[in-house]
Motif scaffolding. Structure first.
Motif, PDB file in Angstrom:
ATOM      1  N   GLU A 166       0.819  -1.211   0.000  1.00 22.30           N
ATOM      2  CA  GLU A 166       0.000   0.000   0.000  1.00 22.30           C
ATOM      3  C   GLU A 166       0.853   1.261   0.000  1.00 22.30           C
ATOM      4  O   GLU A 166       0.522   2.248  -0.617  1.00 22.30           O
ATOM      5  CB  GLU A 166      -0.912  -0.027   1.226  1.00 22.30           C
ATOM      6  N   GLN A 167       2.013   1.204   0.688  1.00 24.45           N
ATOM      7  CA  GLN A 167       2.880   2.375   0.746  1.00 24.45           C
ATOM      8  C   GLN A 167       3.432   2.751  -0.622  1.00 24.45           C
ATOM      9  O   GLN A 167       3.665   3.898  -0.907  1.00 24.45           O
ATOM     10  CB  GLN A 167       4.058   2.098   1.679  1.00 24.45           C
ATOM     11  N   LEU A 168       3.646   1.744  -1.437  1.00 21.53           N
ATOM     12  CA  LEU A 168       4.229   2.003  -2.744  1.00 21.53           C
ATOM     13  C   LEU A 168       3.189   2.520  -3.739  1.00 21.53           C
ATOM     14  O   LEU A 168       3.536   3.015  -4.786  1.00 21.53           O
ATOM     15  CB  LEU A 168       4.875   0.726  -3.287  1.00 21.53           C
ATOM     16  N   GLY A 169       1.941   2.390  -3.391  1.00 21.41           N
ATOM     17  CA  GLY A 169       0.891   2.874  -4.282  1.00 21.41           C
ATOM     18  C   GLY A 169      -0.110   1.796  -4.573  1.00 21.41           C
ATOM     19  O   GLY A 169       0.246   0.640  -4.702  1.00 21.41           O
ATOM     20  N   THR A 223      -3.194   5.048  -7.794  1.00 25.02           N
ATOM     21  CA  THR A 223      -1.999   5.823  -8.134  1.00 25.02           C
ATOM     22  C   THR A 223      -1.302   5.213  -9.338  1.00 25.02           C
ATOM     23  O   THR A 223      -0.736   5.915 -10.152  1.00 25.02           O
ATOM     24  CB  THR A 223      -1.009   5.905  -6.964  1.00 25.02           C
ATOM     25  N   LYS A 243       4.335   7.962   2.294  1.00 26.31           N
ATOM     26  CA  LYS A 243       4.918   7.608   1.004  1.00 26.31           C
ATOM     27  C   LYS A 243       6.412   7.377   1.137  1.00 26.31           C
ATOM     28  O   LYS A 243       7.025   6.702   0.337  1.00 26.31           O
ATOM     29  CB  LYS A 243       4.698   8.732  -0.003  1.00 26.31           C
ATOM     30  N   VAL A 244       7.018   8.027   2.159  1.00 29.29           N
ATOM     31  CA  VAL A 244       8.460   7.875   2.409  1.00 29.29           C
ATOM     32  C   VAL A 244       8.661   7.357   3.825  1.00 29.29           C
ATOM     33  O   VAL A 244       7.710   7.239   4.595  1.00 29.29           O
ATOM     34  CB  VAL A 244       9.198   9.217   2.223  1.00 29.29           C
ATOM     35  N   PRO A 285       7.999  10.612   7.107  1.00 33.66           N
ATOM     36  CA  PRO A 285       7.263  11.746   6.541  1.00 33.66           C
ATOM     37  C   PRO A 285       7.290  12.946   7.481  1.00 33.66           C
ATOM     38  O   PRO A 285       7.141  12.796   8.695  1.00 33.66           O
ATOM     39  CB  PRO A 285       5.847  11.198   6.370  1.00 33.66           C
ATOM     40  N   GLU A 303       4.095  14.257   1.985  1.00 35.25           N
ATOM     41  CA  GLU A 303       4.701  12.930   2.041  1.00 35.25           C
ATOM     42  C   GLU A 303       3.742  11.878   2.585  1.00 35.25           C
ATOM     43  O   GLU A 303       4.117  10.746   2.831  1.00 35.25           O
ATOM     44  CB  GLU A 303       5.973  12.988   2.886  1.00 35.25           C
ATOM     45  N   ARG A 346      -0.218  10.147   2.150  1.00 33.97           N
ATOM     46  CA  ARG A 346      -1.360  10.051   1.235  1.00 33.97           C
ATOM     47  C   ARG A 346      -2.609   9.705   2.049  1.00 33.97           C
ATOM     48  O   ARG A 346      -2.668   8.660   2.679  1.00 33.97           O
ATOM     49  CB  ARG A 346      -1.121   8.965   0.195  1.00 33.97           C
ATOM     50  N   THR A 363      -6.249   8.373   2.848  1.00 35.35           N
ATOM     51  CA  THR A 363      -7.180   7.451   2.224  1.00 35.35           C
ATOM     52  C   THR A 363      -8.338   7.220   3.186  1.00 35.35           C
ATOM     53  O   THR A 363      -8.159   7.276   4.397  1.00 35.35           O
ATOM     54  CB  THR A 363      -6.478   6.134   1.839  1.00 35.35           C
ATOM     55  N   GLN A 422      -4.469  17.957  -6.462  1.00 38.00           N
ATOM     56  CA  GLN A 422      -4.348  16.592  -5.965  1.00 38.00           C
ATOM     57  C   GLN A 422      -5.697  16.096  -5.490  1.00 38.00           C
ATOM     58  O   GLN A 422      -6.512  16.876  -5.012  1.00 38.00           O
ATOM     59  CB  GLN A 422      -3.364  16.550  -4.808  1.00 38.00           C
TER      60      GLN A 422
END
Lengths: 226, 137
Positions: free
Chosen positions: A167-170, A174, B87-88, B91, B96, B98, B100, B133
């Motif tokens: 999920e972290q990678l997309g 995405t 995402k990293v 963050p 950084e 996302r 949901t 976005q």
């Protein structure tokens, strides 16, 4: 202590990132100030993270017998409401309560597997002393068939959790957005082959000048119905 | 960057967005619901829907029909967990992360129809044109 004390925070506890990740449940409790103007700090170290009390359906539950009957019974047991959203909500509530109760005997997979292995070893041990009765033999056969099934449920349990990294990678969404520019490049190549070289080059140069990169030219070309 | 919105929207055929839901569409949603995604506040996931569809079918068809006719009060199922996914590794800013939404299963079910994705495609297209976005639901 001074008559007119300075209320400054003097006593602190320091922790490093490694410590926090190894013992996430570390707590510092200030104790009563006795005699000195410093306070003793009681530090409690713990690696156990309390589990959320939220209900969560596990995919491996469906591997056990009787789960479907449980769903059927509790789904139909709930009172029927006029509003269909409320109706479903109440049915889910009844189902949650029933499944929560049921799962108490099924959620500790590790313990169940251990118990099965222990019992199997015990039966084997007895067999070395004396021959087993038919009932004991049957019981062992059932256990031997059941244990691999339990291990399989454990695989399902961990597959669910292994997905989280992905999920972290997309996710799919995405991926779609990232992939679109590549599709756009394909489309540009297609357009290149169709258009006369002069106009294409002109468009490309204009787009590059206007939007900077080739990826952004995508939007100039892509505004056609899917 | 400017663009003509009305012109852009009329390029897509949107007439099917008004049709009532049919069984075929409901079955497609059920088929395509992912079985092992993170659960919403109700704790149920797609596998539950698939496995026990015969039991819960009637209630969900009624839900979609009532949703279509507007004869429904969504307040009881309209709940979601908003989760920030990094995402990293470490963050520091919102960029950084996302966001949901993990919505409850009944709501997910009625918002998962194919026509939504066709609408989303247009919105995403337009948002990308504007450089905005979007949050995924």
């Amino acid at each position: 202590m001074q008559d007119d004390p300075l209320f400054e925070k003097l006593d602190r506890m320091f922790s490093s990132a490694e410590w926090t990740s190894d013992f996430p449940n570390t707590m510092a409790f200030p104790l009563a100030r006795l005699g000195s103007d410093h306070i003793p700090i009681h530090i409690q170290v713990g690696a156990h993270i309390p589990k959320a009390q939220l209900f969560k359906l596990e995919n491996y539950w469906f591997e056990f017998d009787g789960i479907m009957e449980l769903i059927l019974d509790s789904w139909n047991m709930a009172p029927i409401k006029q509003d269909s959203a409320l109706n479903i909500n109440i049915k889910f509530k009844y189902l949650r309560a029933a499944m929560e109760k049921w799962s108490r005997n099924h959620s500790n997979l590790h313990k169940i597997i251990d118990n099965c292995s222990y019992t199997l070893a015990l039966l084997d041990g007895i067999e070395e002393q004396r021959s087993l009765s038919i009932m004991e033999k049957n019981f062992r056969r059932i256990l031997k068939a059941h244990t691999p099934k339990l291990l399989e449920t454990k695989i399902i349990y961990w597959t669910n959790r292994a997905k989280m990294r992905w999920e972290q990678l997309g996710d799919e969404n995405t991926k779609k957005i990232i992939l679109l520019p590549f599709k756009a490049i394909e489309e540009i190549i297609l357009l290149l082959s169709r258009m006369t070289m002069a106009t294409t080059l002109l468009t490309m140069i204009i787009n590059l000048l206007l939007y900077g990169t080739l990826t952004k030219t995508y939007w100039v070309f892509q505004i056609t119905p899917p | 960057m400017s663009f003509d919105l009305d012109h852009l929207v009329t390029r897509y055929d949107l007439s099917h967005l008004d049709d009532p839901f049919n069984m075929e569409e409901i079955n497609t949603v059920l088929k395509e619901i992912p079985p092992d995604k993170s659960r919403g506040p109700d704790g149920f996931n797609g596998l539950f829907m698939k496995k026990s569809w015969d039991i819960i079918k009637n209630d969900f068809i009624k839900l979609t029909n009532d949703f279509y006719s507007g004869n429904i009060n969504l307040a009881s199922i309209n709940i979601a967990f908003i989760t920030l996914i990094p995402k990293v590794n470490n963050p520091e800013t919102m960029n950084e992360l996302r966001p949901t939404s993990l919505v409850s299963m009944p709501l997910k079910f009625i918002t998962d129809y194919k026509r939504k994705s066709s609408l989303c495609f247009i919105i995403i297209n337009m948002a990308s044109l504007k450089g905005k976005q979007f949050m995924t639901v």
